[in-house]
Scaffold this active site. Structure first.
Site: not given
Length: 556
Positions: A186, A486
């Site tokens: 993250h 992606c």
């Protein structure tokens, strides 16, 4: 004396400044018995602290927007987990203070996560941050977080919680270095979104003394301790030259001989659109829609609320391509109304498309909302399913798209090795592929993307991962279909050239990386990219693959 350390570079740029360490709260409150009559007051204190921390996390998310908002709202849900709160109340009833009950309840849950396999163990850092914030509030001590400073600095920490990373002030925090984390954690993703140079998985990073001058290269992963004045000047000159080259690069993504490679942006919602447009994104290659669902874990947003949110993104790219990923719930993004609570290993359980096929009404509503949001707009809408394993999954998703009346291309994400190996069969059912290299690496090497100790296996340069990418891209080319990337691999300027050489047709990344990738692609011909790809696949390790590709592209 100048010394070089090496971690994993996850966000481009060079930062030079003094080291400051992340502050922490007092972690362990005193243990003492409270009178029985004090229990109601302590339960109220605990509830107030939990609610205040959850509200603070949500407010931080709203302020940060985009991907950070989704991450922080997930942390807020963690703070208010009903089972955790019930355990806190039980401990208070038998004599614990509010702060000790919170500490012990979170410790018990932490132990369960740590023992439940690497994927859930990766959530421990987020859980610790939530616990520290609640305990700090109850004890009346400062919250954990970035240090106060009037002068810019380089932040060092064992790990950075999303709540800290999301609101870093780039004018003060020149860059950051962490001991834990991986290239797809993250913190790494949010660092790229902020455009802050960052290095993760640096062994013994927290042992670097406060106040030491360091130079952090977020591209190479190198951290120089006590660089000489001459070295600092050289690094600043190179950074200025790089910045000038980026400014000179504009227009669509293409190789030096004109082979087009559209450069798209990964976005989490409307808040990310401005940065994507500023970076010159040619569209959106990954619209993560789960941000909208994380606002309330107990129920799905209404169809109208979804229409309004989706339309804001679609309107920003007239005539452009916007690829939307339908809800990817489960694993590290649990939703109370969808996600099973008792899965022994959620990463290998019911997540992504598997969840949606078990709850077809949620998928139907989302597809109808996307159709309504795109109505009357010239945008080229494409919709894809996460965690497609085989042709049966692809067929089920395509049928759901048709039943919802969606006038858009529909595709499949390649995140599971089986999907890459059987891409030709999957393309019998859908119209495009999109490679999610973060999860594809995770499942290829059985290596949790959040665990810094496994960074070697999360490296997108791993030749086995490149083989799978080549297999999917080759199948797409044979079928006359597109195959984009992606995942965060697309943000590496050198690897972007290799991906192009492997046959990938578009690249999507955090907006801050687009200028770097555009400038890199414009330096080489398609033939050079293809030779670099061949050299990388012929290597036996990620580092050897990187070096081999660099040698080909530099003409060595």
């Amino acid at each position: 004396m100048e010394k070089t350390l090496r971690g994993v570079g996850v966000s481009h740029g060079v930062a030079i400044g003094q080291v400051r360490h992340m502050g922490t709260a007092v972690l362990e409150p005193p243990a003492h018995q409270i009178p029985t009559e004090d229990a109601p007051r302590e339960r109220a204190r605990a509830k107030q602290a939990v609610d205040a921390v959850a509200a603070d996390l949500i407010a931080r998310g709203t302020l940060a927007g985009g991907e950070a908002q989704a991450v922080l709202e997930a942390q807020a849900l963690m703070a208010q987990d009903p089972e955790l709160l019930a355990d806190v109340e039980r401990r208070i009833t038998v004599g614990s203070s509010a702060e000790r009950a919170v500490y012990d309840a979170f410790a018990a849950y932490r132990a369960l996560l740590a023992a439940a396999g690497e994927y859930l163990a990766g959530r421990v850092a987020d859980l610790d941050d939530v616990r520290n914030r609640i305990v700090a509030r109850l004890l009346g001590v400062p919250m954990p977080g970035v240090p106060d400073s009037d002068e810019p600095y380089v932040l060092f920490a064992r790990d950075l919680a999303p709540a800290d990373t999301a609101l870093l002030d780039p004018t003060l925090v020149l860059g950051f270095v962490t001991e834990e984390g991986g290239p797809t954690s993250h913190s790494a993703i949010l660092a790229r979104a902020l455009g802050v140079p960052a290095v993760v998985a640096l062994p013994n990073a927290t042992d670097v003394a406060e106040g030491v001058v360091v130079a952090v290269d977020g591209s190479s992963g190198e951290v120089l301790l006590d660089p000489s004045t001459e070295k600092q000047d050289e690094l600043r000159r190179l950074a200025a030259e790089r910045k000038a080259a980026l400014s000179a690069s504009s227009g669509p993504g293409r190789t030096s001989d004109g082979h087009l490679v559209p450069l798209l942006a990964n976005v989490g919602g409307p808040a990310d659109v401005a940065a994507a447009l500023e970076a010159g994104a040619e569209g959106v290659g990954l619209f993560r829609t789960e941000f909208l669902f994380l606002d309330d874990s107990k129920r799905a947003p209404s169809e109208q609320a979804q229409v309004e949110a989706y339309r804001k993104v679609l309107e920003a790219f007239p005539e452009g391509r916007v690829v939307v990923r339908v809800l990817d719930a489960g694993a590290d993004k649990p939703l109370e109304f969808l996600t099973p609570a008792d899965e022994p290993n959620p990463a290998l359980g019911v997540r992504g498309l598997r969840t949606l096929l078990e709850h077809p009404e949620v998928l139907r509503t989302q597809l109808r909302a996307l159709a309504a949001a795109a109505e009357g707009l010239p945008v080229h809408l494409e919709v894809m399913a996460p965690m497609v394993a085989d042709r049966a999954d692809a067929k089920a998703f395509a049928e759901a798209c048709r039943e919802a009346g969606l006038q858009a291309k529909y595709g499949a994400m390649v995140e599971i090795p089986s999907a890459a190996l059987r891409a030709r069969a999957i393309l019998e059912e859908v119209e495009f592929l999109s490679l999610g290299t973060n999860d594809l690496a995770q499942y290829t090497f059985a290596a949790d993307r959040q665990v810094g100790a496994l960074a070697r296996l999360q490296d997108p340069w791993q030749p086995a991962l490149l083989d799978l990418i080549a297999a999917a891209a080759g199948a797409a080319k044979a079928a006359g279909r597109s195959c984009g990337v992606c995942g965060e691999a697309a943000a590496d300027p050198l690897l972007a050239c290799v991906l192009t050489g492997l046959g990938v047709t578009s690249l999507s990344m955090g907006s801050a990386s687009i200028p770097y990738v555009r400038a890199s692609l414009a330096t080489y011909t398609l033939a050079q990219c293809q030779r670099a790809a061949e050299a990388a696949r012929a290597a036996d390790s990620a580092e050897e693959a990187r070096i081999a590709a660099q040698q080909v592209l530099s003409g060595e």
